[in-house]
Design a protein around this motif. Sequence first.
Motif, PDB file in Angstrom:
ATOM      1  N   LYS A 136       0.872  -1.166   0.000  1.00  0.00           N
ATOM      2  CA  LYS A 136       0.000   0.000   0.000  1.00  0.00           C
ATOM      3  C   LYS A 136       0.918   1.229   0.000  1.00  0.00           C
ATOM      4  O   LYS A 136       1.851   1.310   0.794  1.00  0.00           O
ATOM      5  N   VAL A 137       0.661   2.171  -0.900  1.00  0.00           N
ATOM      6  CA  VAL A 137       1.549   3.323  -1.069  1.00  0.00           C
ATOM      7  C   VAL A 137       0.889   4.591  -0.530  1.00  0.00           C
ATOM      8  O   VAL A 137      -0.276   4.867  -0.800  1.00  0.00           O
ATOM      9  N   LYS A 138       1.684   5.344   0.218  1.00  0.00           N
ATOM     10  CA  LYS A 138       1.274   6.658   0.704  1.00  0.00           C
ATOM     11  C   LYS A 138       2.211   7.663   0.054  1.00  0.00           C
ATOM     12  O   LYS A 138       3.428   7.609   0.270  1.00  0.00           O
ATOM     13  N   LEU A 139       1.669   8.563  -0.772  1.00  0.00           N
ATOM     14  CA  LEU A 139       2.509   9.516  -1.499  1.00  0.00           C
ATOM     15  C   LEU A 139       2.784  10.761  -0.668  1.00  0.00           C
ATOM     16  O   LEU A 139       1.900  11.292  -0.010  1.00  0.00           O
ATOM     17  N   ASN A 140       4.027  11.213  -0.737  1.00  0.00           N
ATOM     18  CA  ASN A 140       4.451  12.468  -0.133  1.00  0.00           C
ATOM     19  C   ASN A 140       4.987  13.314  -1.282  1.00  0.00           C
ATOM     20  O   ASN A 140       6.096  13.099  -1.750  1.00  0.00           O
ATOM     21  N   CYS A 141       4.161  14.248  -1.761  1.00  0.00           N
ATOM     22  CA  CYS A 141       4.525  15.035  -2.945  1.00  0.00           C
ATOM     23  C   CYS A 141       5.290  16.292  -2.547  1.00  0.00           C
ATOM     24  O   CYS A 141       4.877  17.033  -1.652  1.00  0.00           O
ATOM     25  N   ILE A 142       6.403  16.506  -3.254  1.00  0.00           N
ATOM     26  CA  ILE A 142       7.295  17.633  -2.983  1.00  0.00           C
ATOM     27  C   ILE A 142       7.501  18.388  -4.292  1.00  0.00           C
ATOM     28  O   ILE A 142       7.699  17.766  -5.338  1.00  0.00           O
ATOM     29  N   ILE A 143       7.475  19.709  -4.228  1.00  0.00           N
ATOM     30  CA  ILE A 143       7.722  20.521  -5.417  1.00  0.00           C
ATOM     31  C   ILE A 143       9.142  21.071  -5.347  1.00  0.00           C
ATOM     32  O   ILE A 143       9.542  21.665  -4.347  1.00  0.00           O
ATOM     33  N   ASP A 144       9.904  20.826  -6.411  1.00  0.00           N
ATOM     34  CA  ASP A 144      11.279  21.322  -6.527  1.00  0.00           C
ATOM     35  C   ASP A 144      11.481  21.754  -7.974  1.00  0.00           C
ATOM     36  O   ASP A 144      11.677  20.928  -8.858  1.00  0.00           O
ATOM     37  N   GLU A 145      11.412  23.050  -8.218  1.00  0.00           N
ATOM     38  CA  GLU A 145      11.493  23.571  -9.581  1.00  0.00           C
ATOM     39  C   GLU A 145      12.839  23.310 -10.241  1.00  0.00           C
ATOM     40  O   GLU A 145      12.959  23.364 -11.458  1.00  0.00           O
ATOM     41  N   SER A 146      13.870  22.986  -9.445  1.00  0.00           N
ATOM     42  CA  SER A 146      15.200  22.768 -10.007  1.00  0.00           C
ATOM     43  C   SER A 146      15.295  21.494 -10.845  1.00  0.00           C
ATOM     44  O   SER A 146      16.236  21.333 -11.613  1.00  0.00           O
ATOM     45  N   ILE A 147      14.323  20.581 -10.714  1.00  0.00           N
ATOM     46  CA  ILE A 147      14.392  19.361 -11.532  1.00  0.00           C
ATOM     47  C   ILE A 147      13.876  19.596 -12.947  1.00  0.00           C
ATOM     48  O   ILE A 147      13.924  18.704 -13.776  1.00  0.00           O
ATOM     49  N   VAL A 148      13.393  20.788 -13.241  1.00  0.00           N
ATOM     50  CA  VAL A 148      12.933  21.273 -14.542  1.00  0.00           C
ATOM     51  C   VAL A 148      11.617  20.608 -14.969  1.00  0.00           C
ATOM     52  O   VAL A 148      10.612  21.274 -15.136  1.00  0.00           O
ATOM     53  N   SER A 149      11.616  19.299 -15.142  1.00  0.00           N
ATOM     54  CA  SER A 149      10.432  18.582 -15.594  1.00  0.00           C
ATOM     55  C   SER A 149      10.579  17.109 -15.207  1.00  0.00           C
ATOM     56  O   SER A 149      11.672  16.647 -14.931  1.00  0.00           O
ATOM     57  N   GLY A 150       9.475  16.378 -15.214  1.00  0.00           N
ATOM     58  CA  GLY A 150       9.525  14.961 -14.871  1.00  0.00           C
ATOM     59  C   GLY A 150       9.367  14.746 -13.374  1.00  0.00           C
ATOM     60  O   GLY A 150       8.950  15.646 -12.650  1.00  0.00           O
ATOM     61  N   LEU A 151       9.709  13.529 -12.937  1.00  0.00           N
ATOM     62  CA  LEU A 151       9.546  13.141 -11.536  1.00  0.00           C
ATOM     63  C   LEU A 151      10.783  12.435 -11.007  1.00  0.00           C
ATOM     64  O   LEU A 151      11.485  11.763 -11.758  1.00  0.00           O
ATOM     65  N   VAL A 152      10.995  12.575  -9.707  1.00  0.00           N
ATOM     66  CA  VAL A 152      11.962  11.763  -8.991  1.00  0.00           C
ATOM     67  C   VAL A 152      11.147  11.036  -7.924  1.00  0.00           C
ATOM     68  O   VAL A 152      10.486  11.660  -7.106  1.00  0.00           O
ATOM     69  N   ILE A 153      11.183   9.702  -7.974  1.00  0.00           N
ATOM     70  CA  ILE A 153      10.406   8.883  -7.047  1.00  0.00           C
ATOM     71  C   ILE A 153      11.379   8.146  -6.134  1.00  0.00           C
ATOM     72  O   ILE A 153      12.290   7.483  -6.616  1.00  0.00           O
ATOM     73  N   GLN A 154      11.166   8.285  -4.821  1.00  0.00           N
ATOM     74  CA  GLN A 154      12.033   7.609  -3.859  1.00  0.00           C
ATOM     75  C   GLN A 154      11.182   6.834  -2.870  1.00  0.00           C
ATOM     76  O   GLN A 154      10.349   7.399  -2.170  1.00  0.00           O
ATOM     77  N   ALA A 155      11.407   5.521  -2.851  1.00  0.00           N
ATOM     78  CA  ALA A 155      10.710   4.628  -1.924  1.00  0.00           C
ATOM     79  C   ALA A 155      11.771   3.817  -1.199  1.00  0.00           C
ATOM     80  O   ALA A 155      12.360   2.900  -1.765  1.00  0.00           O
ATOM     81  N   GLY A 156      12.044   4.186   0.045  1.00  0.00           N
ATOM     82  CA  GLY A 156      13.119   3.515   0.785  1.00  0.00           C
ATOM     83  C   GLY A 156      14.439   3.812   0.104  1.00  0.00           C
ATOM     84  O   GLY A 156      14.791   4.961  -0.119  1.00  0.00           O
ATOM     85  N   ASP A 157      15.175   2.765  -0.290  1.00  0.00           N
ATOM     86  CA  ASP A 157      16.456   2.987  -0.966  1.00  0.00           C
ATOM     87  C   ASP A 157      16.337   2.869  -2.484  1.00  0.00           C
ATOM     88  O   ASP A 157      17.332   2.943  -3.189  1.00  0.00           O
ATOM     89  N   MET A 158      15.128   2.723  -2.998  1.00  0.00           N
ATOM     90  CA  MET A 158      14.904   2.700  -4.444  1.00  0.00           C
ATOM     91  C   MET A 158      14.621   4.118  -4.937  1.00  0.00           C
ATOM     92  O   MET A 158      13.795   4.829  -4.381  1.00  0.00           O
ATOM     93  N   VAL A 159      15.350   4.541  -5.972  1.00  0.00           N
ATOM     94  CA  VAL A 159      15.146   5.861  -6.555  1.00  0.00           C
ATOM     95  C   VAL A 159      14.938   5.707  -8.053  1.00  0.00           C
ATOM     96  O   VAL A 159      15.722   5.056  -8.735  1.00  0.00           O
ATOM     97  N   ILE A 160      13.874   6.313  -8.544  1.00  0.00           N
ATOM     98  CA  ILE A 160      13.606   6.362  -9.981  1.00  0.00           C
ATOM     99  C   ILE A 160      13.686   7.831 -10.361  1.00  0.00           C
ATOM    100  O   ILE A 160      12.842   8.631  -9.963  1.00  0.00           O
TER     101      ILE A 160
END
Length: 177
Positions: A136-160
């Motif tokens: 079961k996933v609980k999302l914590n959404c963060i806005i960071d304009e420095s990433i320009v576009s797209g998403l960075v997803i971090q779940a534990g030690d997995m990063v996409i």
Amino acid sequence: MSELTTVARPYAKAAFDFAVEANAIDSWLSQLTFAAEVAKDKTIIGYLSGGVSVEQAQSLFINVCGEQVDSQGQNFLKVMAENERLLVLPQVLEQFSQLKAEYEQEITVDVTSAVEVTAEQKTTLSAALEKRLARKVKLNCIIDESIVSGLVIQAGDMVIDGSVKGKLSRLASTLQS
């Protein structure tokens, strides 16, 4: 910090096991949350660090927590006071929360984007992540304009990292090789 985690782990495990057996996980979580906040108070820290007796420490915590902590919670606090461990309550809470998340097969996922993620995107993303992570996933959404576009997803030690910033960084590394 890791020493405090090591000290806190058996208390968190004992509290969690009792909470599961009593079918009172949420109740214990709220009690520990309150007691952890009390343990973070500068006045309380000063008092407990001043060499007070076990009875005084127990009495102080029981009186301050009042009705926020039931009789089993009070017994738990008394045991922690006897072992002079009341100040590690914030770490006990952290460990307890992790045990709860594992028990409920839940994970908090940080999603960083350049703009706010819409409700529809959150629903789609949650469904995809729940399928991939089998939790079961609980999302914590963060806005960071420095990433320009797209998403960075971090779940534990997995990063996409699907951000433009990340792609540009990987391209620069490849070009330098």
